[in-house]
Motif scaffolding. Structure first.
Motif, PDB file in Angstrom:
ATOM      1  N   ASN A   1       0.826  -1.211   0.000  1.00  0.00           N
ATOM      2  CA  ASN A   1       0.000   0.000   0.000  1.00  0.00           C
ATOM      3  C   ASN A   1       0.861   1.263   0.000  1.00  0.00           C
ATOM      4  N   LEU A   2       1.971   1.239  -0.730  1.00  0.00           N
ATOM      5  CA  LEU A   2       2.850   2.407  -0.795  1.00  0.00           C
ATOM      6  C   LEU A   2       2.790   3.030  -2.174  1.00  0.00           C
ATOM      7  N   ARG A   3       2.803   4.350  -2.214  1.00  0.00           N
ATOM      8  CA  ARG A   3       2.877   5.099  -3.457  1.00  0.00           C
ATOM      9  C   ARG A   3       3.928   6.191  -3.271  1.00  0.00           C
ATOM     10  N   ILE A   4       4.783   6.363  -4.235  1.00  0.00           N
ATOM     11  CA  ILE A   4       5.777   7.433  -4.175  1.00  0.00           C
ATOM     12  C   ILE A   4       5.181   8.632  -4.902  1.00  0.00           C
ATOM     13  N   ILE A   5       5.081   9.767  -4.199  1.00  0.00           N
ATOM     14  CA  ILE A   5       4.495  10.950  -4.841  1.00  0.00           C
ATOM     15  C   ILE A   5       5.539  11.997  -5.202  1.00  0.00           C
ATOM     16  N   ASN A   6       6.652  12.019  -4.513  1.00  0.00           N
ATOM     17  CA  ASN A   6       7.745  12.919  -4.902  1.00  0.00           C
ATOM     18  C   ASN A   6       9.020  12.548  -4.155  1.00  0.00           C
ATOM     19  N   ALA A   7      10.131  12.931  -4.766  1.00  0.00           N
ATOM     20  CA  ALA A   7      11.425  12.748  -4.113  1.00  0.00           C
ATOM     21  C   ALA A   7      11.700  13.977  -3.264  1.00  0.00           C
ATOM     22  N   THR A   8      12.479  13.805  -2.208  1.00  0.00           N
ATOM     23  CA  THR A   8      12.797  14.931  -1.334  1.00  0.00           C
ATOM     24  C   THR A   8      14.190  15.449  -1.634  1.00  0.00           C
ATOM     25  N   TYR A   9      15.192  14.815  -1.103  1.00  0.00           N
ATOM     26  CA  TYR A   9      16.565  15.252  -1.274  1.00  0.00           C
ATOM     27  C   TYR A   9      17.468  14.036  -1.176  1.00  0.00           C
ATOM     28  N   SER A  10      18.651  14.132  -1.752  1.00  0.00           N
ATOM     29  CA  SER A  10      19.597  13.027  -1.643  1.00  0.00           C
ATOM     30  C   SER A  10      20.333  13.126  -0.315  1.00  0.00           C
ATOM     31  N   GLN A  11      20.805  11.991   0.160  1.00  0.00           N
ATOM     32  CA  GLN A  11      21.514  11.963   1.438  1.00  0.00           C
ATOM     33  C   GLN A  11      22.945  11.489   1.222  1.00  0.00           C
ATOM     34  N   ALA A  12      23.872  12.357   1.490  1.00  0.00           N
ATOM     35  CA  ALA A  12      25.275  11.963   1.477  1.00  0.00           C
ATOM     36  C   ALA A  12      25.681  11.693   2.921  1.00  0.00           C
ATOM     37  N   GLY A  13      26.091  10.484   3.213  1.00  0.00           N
ATOM     38  CA  GLY A  13      26.497  10.149   4.571  1.00  0.00           C
ATOM     39  C   GLY A  13      27.906  10.629   4.875  1.00  0.00           C
ATOM     40  N   MET A  14      28.081  11.198   6.052  1.00  0.00           N
ATOM     41  CA  MET A  14      29.386  11.719   6.459  1.00  0.00           C
ATOM     42  C   MET A  14      29.674  11.344   7.908  1.00  0.00           C
ATOM     43  N   PHE A  15      30.950  11.229   8.228  1.00  0.00           N
ATOM     44  CA  PHE A  15      31.386  11.038   9.603  1.00  0.00           C
ATOM     45  C   PHE A  15      31.878  12.386  10.110  1.00  0.00           C
ATOM     46  N   MET A  16      31.399  12.811  11.264  1.00  0.00           N
ATOM     47  CA  MET A  16      31.831  14.064  11.862  1.00  0.00           C
ATOM     48  C   MET A  16      32.600  13.734  13.137  1.00  0.00           C
ATOM     49  N   VAL A  17      33.790  14.316  13.270  1.00  0.00           N
ATOM     50  CA  VAL A  17      34.607  14.161  14.469  1.00  0.00           C
ATOM     51  C   VAL A  17      34.969  15.552  14.971  1.00  0.00           C
ATOM     52  N   LYS A  18      35.481  15.634  16.190  1.00  0.00           N
ATOM     53  CA  LYS A  18      35.963  16.919  16.691  1.00  0.00           C
ATOM     54  C   LYS A  18      37.163  17.358  15.853  1.00  0.00           C
ATOM     55  N   ALA A  19      37.319  18.650  15.685  1.00  0.00           N
ATOM     56  CA  ALA A  19      38.387  19.194  14.837  1.00  0.00           C
ATOM     57  C   ALA A  19      39.771  18.752  15.289  1.00  0.00           C
ATOM     58  N   ASP A  20      39.943  18.538  16.591  1.00  0.00           N
ATOM     59  CA  ASP A  20      41.255  18.135  17.090  1.00  0.00           C
ATOM     60  C   ASP A  20      41.414  16.617  17.172  1.00  0.00           C
ATOM     61  N   SER A  21      40.487  15.884  16.572  1.00  0.00           N
ATOM     62  CA  SER A  21      40.545  14.425  16.590  1.00  0.00           C
ATOM     63  C   SER A  21      41.745  13.925  15.799  1.00  0.00           C
ATOM     64  N   PRO A  22      42.394  12.865  16.273  1.00  0.00           N
ATOM     65  CA  PRO A  22      43.500  12.292  15.509  1.00  0.00           C
ATOM     66  C   PRO A  22      43.011  11.459  14.317  1.00  0.00           C
ATOM     67  N   HIS A  23      41.702  11.181  14.261  1.00  0.00           N
ATOM     68  CA  HIS A  23      41.135  10.335  13.210  1.00  0.00           C
ATOM     69  C   HIS A  23      41.031  11.107  11.897  1.00  0.00           C
ATOM     70  N   LYS A  24      41.605  10.534  10.848  1.00  0.00           N
ATOM     71  CA  LYS A  24      41.630  11.174   9.532  1.00  0.00           C
ATOM     72  C   LYS A  24      40.778  10.440   8.499  1.00  0.00           C
ATOM     73  N   SER A  25      40.367   9.203   8.808  1.00  0.00           N
ATOM     74  CA  SER A  25      39.577   8.410   7.862  1.00  0.00           C
ATOM     75  C   SER A  25      38.629   7.501   8.634  1.00  0.00           C
ATOM     76  N   ILE A  26      37.705   6.901   7.918  1.00  0.00           N
ATOM     77  CA  ILE A  26      36.768   5.970   8.543  1.00  0.00           C
ATOM     78  C   ILE A  26      37.521   4.780   9.123  1.00  0.00           C
ATOM     79  N   SER A  27      38.536   4.306   8.422  1.00  0.00           N
ATOM     80  CA  SER A  27      39.331   3.175   8.922  1.00  0.00           C
ATOM     81  C   SER A  27      39.956   3.474  10.282  1.00  0.00           C
ATOM     82  N   ASP A  28      40.315   4.731  10.516  1.00  0.00           N
ATOM     83  CA  ASP A  28      40.892   5.123  11.800  1.00  0.00           C
ATOM     84  C   ASP A  28      39.905   4.931  12.952  1.00  0.00           C
ATOM     85  N   LEU A  29      38.614   4.867  12.629  1.00  0.00           N
ATOM     86  CA  LEU A  29      37.580   4.778  13.661  1.00  0.00           C
ATOM     87  C   LEU A  29      37.205   3.342  14.030  1.00  0.00           C
TER      88      LEU A  29
END
Length: 197
Positions: A85-113
């Protein structure tokens, strides 16, 4: 609209406070209500895409915001009963997934996490499905390779990064970091996004 004519009430399911769907849903309803005076679209907070797709299929919601990944799984019957019972009536927006860390974090990539506490987002949100697909594509498992924290509401994640309970918060381009009070706080400049590897 003729005087005394009743408006058609339409309930729109969004998601948890602090996420992108409420930030999108309230203005969406406001604009449609202003455009068509016969409508009374009422946005409500829900647990997000996974709840919305079930509520739509069962006729408990008139409209609902649902991510593409959750919609695809629902209409295909992947990992859940097939929605009929689903109907798609319009698209909203695309979602780009991102990782947010503190600016002083030593982590530079997802692998670091790997092995670190990560605030993935609201547990019932479609964004979790998107994150799972992305991690699968990178050869990672969000629950096995990280200390996964699934949240009650999207807005709970940024404070976890700031106070050290999580090394990172995963969010979409219009999710809690972009739309919550977090953006307007002094904390925003303290954060950075990470590269995929």
């Amino acid at each position: 609209m003729a005087q005394g004519q009743q408006k058609t009430r339409v309930v729109l399911g969004t998601a948890t406070p602090g996420g992108g769907f409420p930030a999108y849903g309230w203005p969406y309803a406001e604009i449609l209500n202003a455009t068509d005076p016969t409508l009374a679209i009422e946005p409500i907070n829900t647990k997000g895409s996974n709840e919305n797709v079930v509520s739509l299929d069962e006729g408990k919601l008139d409209l609902g915001l649902v991510t593409g990944e959750v919609t695809y799984e629902a209409i295909s019957g992947l990992g859940r009963p097939k929605a009929n019972n689903l109907r798609i009536i319009n698209a909203t927006y695309s979602q780009a997934g991102m990782f947010m860390v503190k600016a002083d974090s030593p982590h530079k990539s997802i692998s670091d996490l790997k092995g670190k506490a990560i605030a993935w987002g609201a547990a019932s949100s479609g964004f979790i499905v998107l994150a799972r697909y992305v991690m699968d594509g990178l050869g990672l498992d969000m629950k096995k390779d990280f200390e996964a924290h699934l949240l009650e509401k999207a807005g709970d994640g940024p404070p976890m990064v700031l106070d050290g309970r999580a090394a990172a918060r995963v969010f979409s381009s219009v999710d809690s970091c972009a739309w919550s009070s977090f953006l307007h706080s002094a904390a925003w400049p303290l954060c950075k996004a990470l590269a995929s590897r």
